[in-house]
Design an enzyme around this catalytic site. Structure first.
Site, PDB file in Angstrom:
ATOM      1  N   TYR A   1       0.852  -1.190   0.000  1.00 15.04           N
ATOM      2  CA  TYR A   1       0.000   0.000   0.000  1.00 15.04           C
ATOM      3  C   TYR A   1       0.886   1.238   0.000  1.00 15.04           C
ATOM      4  O   TYR A   1       1.795   1.356   0.819  1.00 15.04           O
ATOM      5  CB  TYR A   1      -0.926   0.024   1.232  1.00 15.04           C
ATOM      6  CG  TYR A   1      -1.885   1.186   1.207  1.00 15.04           C
ATOM      7  CD1 TYR A   1      -2.891   1.251   0.241  1.00 15.04           C
ATOM      8  CD2 TYR A   1      -1.786   2.224   2.121  1.00 15.04           C
ATOM      9  CE1 TYR A   1      -3.768   2.328   0.190  1.00 15.04           C
ATOM     10  CE2 TYR A   1      -2.661   3.302   2.083  1.00 15.04           C
ATOM     11  CZ  TYR A   1      -3.657   3.348   1.117  1.00 15.04           C
ATOM     12  OH  TYR A   1      -4.526   4.409   1.071  1.00 15.04           O
TER      13      TYR A   1
ATOM     14  N   ASP B   1       9.273   3.221   0.700  1.00 17.22           N
ATOM     15  CA  ASP B   1       8.111   3.925   1.222  1.00 17.22           C
ATOM     16  C   ASP B   1       8.135   3.748   2.739  1.00 17.22           C
ATOM     17  O   ASP B   1       7.729   2.717   3.263  1.00 17.22           O
ATOM     18  CB  ASP B   1       6.829   3.336   0.610  1.00 17.22           C
ATOM     19  CG  ASP B   1       5.579   3.959   1.199  1.00 17.22           C
ATOM     20  OD1 ASP B   1       5.700   4.753   2.164  1.00 17.22           O
ATOM     21  OD2 ASP B   1       4.479   3.649   0.712  1.00 17.22           O
TER      22      ASP B   1
ATOM     23  N   LYS C   1       3.052  10.352   8.006  1.00 15.77           N
ATOM     24  CA  LYS C   1       2.550   9.971   9.339  1.00 15.77           C
ATOM     25  C   LYS C   1       3.311  10.658  10.491  1.00 15.77           C
ATOM     26  O   LYS C   1       3.071  11.816  10.771  1.00 15.77           O
ATOM     27  CB  LYS C   1       2.553   8.450   9.488  1.00 15.77           C
ATOM     28  CG  LYS C   1       1.567   7.785   8.481  1.00 15.77           C
ATOM     29  CD  LYS C   1       1.137   6.421   8.898  1.00 15.77           C
ATOM     30  CE  LYS C   1       0.390   5.676   7.798  1.00 15.77           C
ATOM     31  NZ  LYS C   1      -1.054   5.764   7.884  1.00 15.77           N
TER      32      LYS C   1
HETATM   33  C1  PLP Z   1       3.248   2.595   3.562  1.00 17.05           C
HETATM   34  C2  PLP Z   1       2.271   3.698   3.259  1.00 17.05           C
HETATM   35  N1  PLP Z   1       2.502   4.499   2.207  1.00 17.05           N
HETATM   36  C3  PLP Z   1       1.674   5.508   1.876  1.00 17.05           C
HETATM   37  C4  PLP Z   1       0.532   5.743   2.621  1.00 17.05           C
HETATM   38  C5  PLP Z   1      -0.398   6.861   2.230  1.00 17.05           C
HETATM   39  O1  PLP Z   1      -0.318   7.897   3.151  1.00 17.05           O
HETATM   40  P1  PLP Z   1      -1.527   8.955   3.247  1.00 17.05           P
HETATM   41  O2  PLP Z   1      -2.701   8.216   3.790  1.00 17.05           O
HETATM   42  O3  PLP Z   1      -0.999  10.012   4.166  1.00 17.05           O
HETATM   43  O4  PLP Z   1      -1.764   9.467   1.862  1.00 17.05           O
HETATM   44  C6  PLP Z   1       0.254   4.937   3.731  1.00 17.05           C
HETATM   45  C7  PLP Z   1      -0.954   5.157   4.520  1.00 17.05           C
HETATM   46  O5  PLP Z   1      -1.339   4.404   5.364  1.00 17.05           O
HETATM   47  C8  PLP Z   1       1.146   3.886   4.052  1.00 17.05           C
HETATM   48  O6  PLP Z   1       0.924   3.075   5.089  1.00 17.05           O
END
Ligand code: PLP
Length: 445
Positions: free
Chosen positions: A155, A243, A271
């Site tokens: 994700y 990521d 986050k």
């Molecule tokens: C690993 C990872 N990347 C990207 C995101 C996306 O972040 P956002 O919800 O702030 O757009 C998340 C969200 O949970 C995530 O866990």
């Protein structure tokens, strides 16, 4: 019943919508918020949260919960941490947004560059989605290639590429994703370096990047997986993007780069970075990051990365205050101890109740994966039922994703959550025994 009546009477009801909502928010949520939710991930019980303090939150009826959602992860210091509140209040009184350069954003960027690893330069954004989107664009511009390798079950936010491979599928799990985006995605299997090698053999020359969650969802990488991935990328001229939206400042102060000892070319933060306010960043090697320099705007591979609130000073001071707390001695040892206690307890409950499943995660993260091979799809139904009961017992968590542990959770709260989980599993199994097989799948839209 009230909900149905409101839907039916909508045309005839002469009262303003705001009056109806004020009188019966539960009945109206589905009317005005799509799916009665703020997100694609909805809790199985509608809870309207009103305030939070430390590890606890209270809903609008005054009910108290131990909170393992932590706003989907940012609040590693818990809710309304005094140091964060004070920094935010001070900055708010001086101005909430400038768009232009400001000292807090510069200071935070400097902190990111100081972390041992790949980050030499930074560009801020507001969400994790933007950070991963920008990182991929930088990689494409830098390499002049289009394809990106991602992993099934990963994700990376809400943009087109991220939605491919999410929930384990090697296809888009959302409508509205163009086939061109699917054509540019190469999906391999996490922790299966053979599947990556195969993809490189076929697509290596047209791959711009590998976008990976170094700890995918809550699954740790096998010891050789990330080093081998980095090696493959280096030899094929492919940009490795970590990521770290979830793992950054959580597994260790230096995130997964420090925890697993592997250095990518680009890294995405979100986050925890904003201390509970909207803030994210993409950072990495100078020669790649420089493509976003406005001075190069007329160059053919200039990368447009922009956002109205990017580098917001209020978010930046919240982030700085959070990082300062996380740098205190012993913080990560404590977080890891709490996370381990939670994982051990949850696993003991699964085995005590004979439930097929596992507990994964490391550091202050625990995720329960139910699998019931006897009943196809029943893992989903079981998870939802247990999650519902857990919330009703005063433990707020989202079993679809994970339990997040904060610095302010106590061992007693962890033990309470473990006991509540056990009781929720027991109650669900007893009900299931009485009621027969539960539904297999979420309803089709
Ligand atoms: C690993 C990872 N990347 C990207 C995101 C996306 O972040 P956002 O919800 O702030 O757009 C998340 C969200 O949970 C995530 O866990």
């Amino acid at each position: 019943m009230a909900q149905i009546a409101l839907h039916v009477d909508r045309q005839e009801d002469p009262r303003p919508r705001s009056t109806v909502i004020a009188q019966s928010p539960e009945a109206c949520a589905d009317d005005v918020l799509v799916g009665g939710s703020n997100s694609a991930f909805a809790l199985p019980v509608k809870v309207y949260l009103e305030r939070g303090s430390g590890s606890r939150v209270w809903d609008d009826s005054g009910r108290e919960y131990i909170d393992f959602l932590l706003a989907s992860g940012p609040l590693i210091l818990g809710h309304a941490h005094p140091r964060v509140c004070e920094a935010v209040a001070r900055q708010l009184s001086k101005g909430s947004a400038f768009h232009a350069l400001n000292r807090p954003a510069l200071e935070l960027a400097t902190r990111l560059v100081e972390i041992p690893g790949c980050v030499e330069m930074v560009r801020f954004a507001s969400t994790g989605t933007e950070a991963t989107l920008h990182a991929v664009r930088l990689a494409r511009a830098y390499t002049g290639r289009d394809k990106v390798l991602i992993f099934a079950g990963s994700y990376h936010g809400s943009h087109d590429l991220s939605i491919i491979g999410h929930r384990g599928a090697a296809r888009a799990t959302s409508g509205g994703v163009p086939s061109s985006a699917i054509d540019d995605a190469v999906v391999a299997k996490f922790n299966d370096i053979g599947s990556v090698e195969e993809s490189f053999a076929i697509h290596g020359a047209s791959l711009a990047a590998v976008l990976v969650e170094p700890q995918q969802r809550s699954l740790d990488p096998l010891p050789e997986f990330l080093p081998r991935l980095a090696q493959l990328c280096r030899s094929a001229g492919v940009i490795l993007i970590f990521d770290e939206v979830l793992t950054g400042f959580r597994l260790a102060f230096g995130g997964a780069q420090e925890y697993y000892g592997v250095e990518p070319d680009l890294v995405c933060y979100g986050k925890i970075l904003g201390g509970g306010l909207p803030l994210s960043a993409v950072g990495g090697r100078r020669e790649i990051m420089r493509l976003a320099d406005p001075a190069l705007a007329s160059a053919p591979n200039f990368v447009h990365i922009s956002g109205t609130l990017s580098g917001n000073p209020v978010s930046a001071v919240a982030g700085l205050a959070t990082l300062a707390e996380l740098e205190e001695p012993g913080v990560y040892e404590h977080l890891h101890r709490l996370g381990k206690r939670l994982r051990t307890g949850l696993a003991q409950q699964l085995s005590a109740h004979g439930i097929a499943g596992s507990v994964v995660g490391s550091g202050p993260i625990a995720a329960v994966e139910f699998s019931d091979p006897g009943q196809p799809g029943s893992g989903l139904a079981l998870r939802e039922a247990v999650n519902r009961t857990l919330i009703l017992r005063g433990v707020l968590a989202q079993l679809e994703t994970r339990f997040y542990v904060s610095l302010l959770h106590t061992e007693a709260e962890i033990d309470f959550a473990v006991d509540a989980f056990g009781a929720a599993v027991r109650a669900t199994m007893e009900y299931r025994h009485l009621a027969g097989p539960t539904r297999d799948h979420a309803p089709a839209l």
